[in-house]
Scaffold this motif. Structure first.
Motif, PDB file in Angstrom:
ATOM      1  N   PRO A 270       0.826  -1.225   0.000  1.00 34.21           N
ATOM      2  CA  PRO A 270       0.000   0.000   0.000  1.00 34.21           C
ATOM      3  C   PRO A 270       0.852   1.265   0.000  1.00 34.21           C
ATOM      4  O   PRO A 270       1.945   1.279   0.522  1.00 34.21           O
ATOM      5  N   GLY A 271       0.367   2.291  -0.616  1.00 37.75           N
ATOM      6  CA  GLY A 271       1.151   3.526  -0.707  1.00 37.75           C
ATOM      7  C   GLY A 271       0.621   4.422  -1.800  1.00 37.75           C
ATOM      8  O   GLY A 271       1.244   5.383  -2.198  1.00 37.75           O
ATOM      9  N   TYR A 272      -0.573   4.042  -2.301  1.00 40.27           N
ATOM     10  CA  TYR A 272      -1.159   4.781  -3.409  1.00 40.27           C
ATOM     11  C   TYR A 272      -1.306   6.272  -3.085  1.00 40.27           C
ATOM     12  O   TYR A 272      -0.883   7.131  -3.848  1.00 40.27           O
ATOM     13  N   ILE A 275       1.976   8.235  -2.943  1.00 40.75           N
ATOM     14  CA  ILE A 275       2.576   8.396  -4.278  1.00 40.75           C
ATOM     15  C   ILE A 275       1.830   9.461  -5.072  1.00 40.75           C
ATOM     16  O   ILE A 275       2.420  10.340  -5.690  1.00 40.75           O
ATOM     17  N   MET A 276       0.483   9.409  -5.024  1.00 43.15           N
ATOM     18  CA  MET A 276      -0.304  10.407  -5.751  1.00 43.15           C
ATOM     19  C   MET A 276       0.015  11.820  -5.263  1.00 43.15           C
ATOM     20  O   MET A 276       0.165  12.745  -6.054  1.00 43.15           O
ATOM     21  N   GLY A 283       4.547  17.610  -9.731  1.00 47.85           N
ATOM     22  CA  GLY A 283       4.110  18.027 -11.070  1.00 47.85           C
ATOM     23  C   GLY A 283       3.747  19.507 -11.073  1.00 47.85           C
ATOM     24  O   GLY A 283       4.148  20.264 -11.951  1.00 47.85           O
ATOM     25  N   GLY A 284       2.979  19.909 -10.057  1.00 55.75           N
ATOM     26  CA  GLY A 284       2.580  21.329  -9.958  1.00 55.75           C
ATOM     27  C   GLY A 284       3.792  22.227  -9.830  1.00 55.75           C
ATOM     28  O   GLY A 284       3.899  23.258 -10.503  1.00 55.75           O
ATOM     29  N   LEU A 285       4.700  21.779  -8.981  1.00 48.68           N
ATOM     30  CA  LEU A 285       5.899  22.595  -8.740  1.00 48.68           C
ATOM     31  C   LEU A 285       6.708  22.764 -10.029  1.00 48.68           C
ATOM     32  O   LEU A 285       7.194  23.844 -10.349  1.00 48.68           O
ATOM     33  N   GLN A 286       6.794  21.678 -10.785  1.00 50.90           N
ATOM     34  CA  GLN A 286       7.562  21.758 -12.041  1.00 50.90           C
ATOM     35  C   GLN A 286       6.893  22.697 -13.043  1.00 50.90           C
ATOM     36  O   GLN A 286       7.557  23.461 -13.745  1.00 50.90           O
TER      37      GLN A 286
END
Ligand code: UDP
Ligand code: MG
Length: 320
Positions: A270-272, A275-276, A283-286
């Motif tokens: 588990p770790g969904y 990770i999201m 992604g936003g930061l990039q």
């Protein structure tokens, strides 16, 4: 040298007045200026209007006024280039020993100019008009302006004085220095601060507009602020290196932590959610980083074309 100007000599003063759809205010402005300067024998006045592509009958009003007042000169630009470009045109074309850029809506009171000239005669090369209360501006405009000044001054080496607009008196030497600056995207407040010179200020309460409406809405002001920061600081470009280093360090530590956890507790699938969160956050930061690169790249692109800052359609009066 400025200091050598004796108090009793006549001095030529240029008022540089950008106007954009101001047919209601120009006559009020001339009345007010005349009231102040008709009783000042030692001041030779030049009033240089820059008609910044007005679509109403501002030009007609100006020419009517010019018919009866030879101190008035009108430079008509070929379209609306914005206040910064209009000011630049005025500064390049005026001929006074001292120059005052001033709004036409009487929010920069002409009554203050004699006191500014007094300071200039004391030897100052720049006399700023500083607003002690901005009650005439909305709360949102005031607080966003405050934030902007703080942020801008943190990031740049030439600090913009707070609560100071374009309204100021400048000696000829300052105007000549400004004319040397070649950039085509002109954030005047920043350029004024960048050239420096011996500066003092006079406080005043900023009155309401004499008539008409403000030409600056929220979106225009936001872009103005972006222009200010990108013109004078490259800090926003540099933070990405440090943010990147920080995230690399965190992910390295996280990797060690996960490896140890797997060794001690075995495989843990588990770790969904985590990770999201990491994916979307990074992604936003990039995207923000790319956006900021775009802001600078776009400006470099426009600047590289070396287009003129403004185009003149016609000059009315003796300006050449
Ligand atoms: N102005 C201009 N070009 C523009 C917008 C404004 O020459 O594109 C002039 C306007 O006519 C006025 C001055 O800049 O003389 C200040 O504008 P405004 O009073 O609308 O700004 P505010 O005082 O609300 O910041
Ligand atoms: Mg105004």
């Amino acid at each position: 040298m400025t200091q050598s100007t004796a108090p009793e000599t006549t001095v030529k003063l240029s008022l540089v007045v950008p106007v954009f759809n101001e047919s209601e205010t120009v006559a009020l402005f001339i009345d007010s200026v005349s009231n102040v300067f008709d009783s000042e024998p030692l001041i030779e006045l030049e009033i240089l209007f820059i008609n910044d592509g007005s679509t109403d009958d501002t030009l007609l009003r100006l020419l009517e006024l010019q018919n009866v007042d030879s101190r008035i000169h009108v430079v008509e630009l070929s379209r609306n280039f914005g206040k910064e470009a209009a000011l630049t045109a005025g500064l390049q074309m005026c001929s006074g020993d001292i120059v005052v850029p001033i709004d036409v809506d009487l929010q920069d009171p002409p009554q203050l100019i004699p006191a500014m000239i007094g300071k200039w005669r004391e030897g100052y090369e720049v006399v700023l008009g500083r607003r002690i209360d901005r009650d005439s501006d909305s709360w949102a405009k005031r607080s966003s302006a405050n934030w902007f000044y703080r942020l801008h001054n943190k990031m740049t080496s030439s600090k913009i004085p707070e609560n100071v607009g374009d309204f100021r008196l400048m000696d000829r030497c300052v105007v000549e220095a400004l004319k040397e600056l070649p950039e085509s995207r002109r954030f005047m407040k920043g350029l004024f601060a960048w050239v420096g010179f011996k500066t003092t200020h006079i406080d005043y309460a900023r009155p309401q507009r004499s008539a008409g409406t403000s030409k600056f809405n929220g979106w225009k002001l936001w872009n103005f602020a972006l222009e200010g920061i990108t013109s004078f600081s490259t800090d926003p470009l540099k933070i990405w290196t440090y943010l990147g280093l920080m995230f690399s360090a965190i992910s390295f530590l996280l990797a060690i932590f996960i490896a140890l956890k797997v060794i001690v507790h075995g495989i843990d699938v588990p770790g969904y959610a985590s990770i999201m969160v990491a994916v979307t956050f990074l992604g936003g930061l990039q995207l923000i980083g790319i956006g900021i690169l775009g802001e600078y790249l776009g400006r470099t692109y426009i600047e590289s074309k070396r287009r003129p800052i403004y185009l003149v359609r016609q000059i009315y009066g003796s300006k050449s």
